[in-house]
Design an enzyme around this catalytic site. Sequence first.
Site, PDB file in Angstrom:
ATOM      1  N   SER A 170       0.850  -1.191   0.000  1.00 23.21           N
ATOM      2  CA  SER A 170       0.000   0.000   0.000  1.00 23.21           C
ATOM      3  C   SER A 170       0.880   1.233   0.000  1.00 23.21           C
ATOM      4  CB  SER A 170      -0.913   0.002   1.237  1.00 23.21           C
ATOM      5  OG  SER A 170      -1.637   1.213   1.322  1.00 23.21           O
TER       6      SER A 170
ATOM      7  N   ILE B 108       8.465   9.755   0.397  1.00 25.73           N
ATOM      8  CA  ILE B 108       9.919   9.894   0.279  1.00 25.73           C
ATOM      9  C   ILE B 108      10.297  11.309   0.710  1.00 25.73           C
ATOM     10  CG2 ILE B 108      11.875   9.826  -1.289  1.00 25.73           C
ATOM     11  CD1 ILE B 108      10.346   7.844  -2.997  1.00 25.73           C
TER      12      ILE B 108
ATOM     13  N   HIS C 153       0.699 -13.315  12.802  1.00 24.94           N
ATOM     14  CA  HIS C 153       1.594 -13.862  13.813  1.00 24.94           C
ATOM     15  C   HIS C 153       1.296 -15.326  14.148  1.00 24.94           C
ATOM     16  CE1 HIS C 153       4.953 -13.401  16.273  1.00 24.94           C
ATOM     17  NE2 HIS C 153       4.570 -12.460  17.116  1.00 24.94           N
TER      18      HIS C 153
ATOM     19  N   ASP D 141       6.808 -15.441  12.309  1.00 26.11           N
ATOM     20  CA  ASP D 141       7.439 -14.861  13.494  1.00 26.11           C
ATOM     21  C   ASP D 141       8.146 -13.567  13.132  1.00 26.11           C
ATOM     22  OD1 ASP D 141      10.184 -15.505  12.575  1.00 26.11           O
ATOM     23  OD2 ASP D 141       9.554 -17.577  12.918  1.00 26.11           O
TER      24      ASP D 141
END
Length: 479
Positions: A396, A423, A449, A453
Amino acid sequence: MIFVCIHRVRSCSSIRFIKSKYVCVFDKSALKFSHQQRLFRTSAVSCGQIVQFKLSDIGEGITEVTVKEWYIKEGDSVSQFDSICEVQSDKASVTITSRYDGIIRKLHYNLDEIAYVGKPLVDIEIDASKGVAPEEDVVETPPMSHEEHTHQEIKGHKTLATPAVRRLAMENNIKLSEVVGTGKDNRILKEDILNYLAKQTGAILPPSPKAEIIPPLPKSETLPAAPKDKARKIPVPVSRPIVFSGKDKTEPVTGFQKAMVKTMSAALKIPHFGYCDEIDLTQLVQLREELKPLAQIRGVKLSFMPFFIKAASLGLLQYPILNASLDESCQNVTYKASHNIGVAMDTEQGLIVPNVKNVQVLSVFEIASELNRLQSLGSAGQLGTNDLTGGTFTLSNIGTIGGTYTKPVILPPEVAIGALGKIQVLPRFNGKGEVFKAQIMNVSWSADHRIIDGATMARFSNLWKSYLENPASMLLDLK
């Protein structure tokens, strides 16, 4: 005077078509019926058969759509594969085409009304001698050429293909409108279906003929460079008429907004893990400035996004768990063969996430071309279902609007997403302790999760970062 109950009356002399009503018959030339104290007179001669054209299943579990535009009106003549209307689901806009030759007698919905799958869409009067073919209703989207990477909606376009080719497409759940025909008059051939199928499944095909690459112009003819000292951009508020009614307004959740409600509700069930970092894009900014004129000559606008997408694909080759999906019972992980990387887009219709298919076998230029096509279709609200489904990983670019860090929400059934900030030119120190001007971008990752990990996400981010900070290193792993 005789009272009779007429269910359907068709005649080639004086009676046309009457629904079930109690009628009072006087003679053949004068027929009237009474309904709520009103009298009506029959219309002109007709000897056709009325069939109800029903809205067929357009896939993806869609049960209702919004009618956005009618291409015909009552009394119009239509032929097979002529466009009937455009509908919008919570996933995409789809053009419905006719499977009959006949005359439109009734439109069952007005604009912006909800139409339901399996319910009549229009009534069409056909030649009774031809009968009704026992086939499924036809649903087509406007065809588009992937080679030209442009889109032009063609009203009433007919897809040319033999029955054998149509059967092959149906067996593989392929919409003919999404296939580029290479035969005479753009006729779709068997080879076109097989090539399309191979691309969707990620198979590597023999190289197809590409457009001639035009060498760069001499320095004297190159495009003038933009002035380096640009005035700081000041956000301009969107010009919209402000209407104060003093009353609250309630409206239904429809279209892409309805899809976002459904997707984000499902995303709440995923335990999100967040990881953030900053990227020095100084070298990439210089490289893009050198390549932009070459891309423009070839008719493609080159942004930073193709580099971000390709770097992500190279990283996914090393960490395939990020390009996977977890089943609802959390018992099985499916590793996706194709890198279908989604790009979140802000449009007038709402948030949409089309995806670039098979990034693992595309060059940066090919990714840029496909992004140009998706952005054009997204702005026009003409993205097809194929463009909006099948994603395996998402980026995104919220930085085009503003902001640095964010907390992106995973799009199920994917397991990871990245959000890119704007930026900025910021001071940084080099290895010698000297201050220099750097082009810095922040990135925020979210991962599922349950199967990913923190160490895996961090290592993937570091690899992706290295490709962008040293873009020449991407050449070593490009295929």
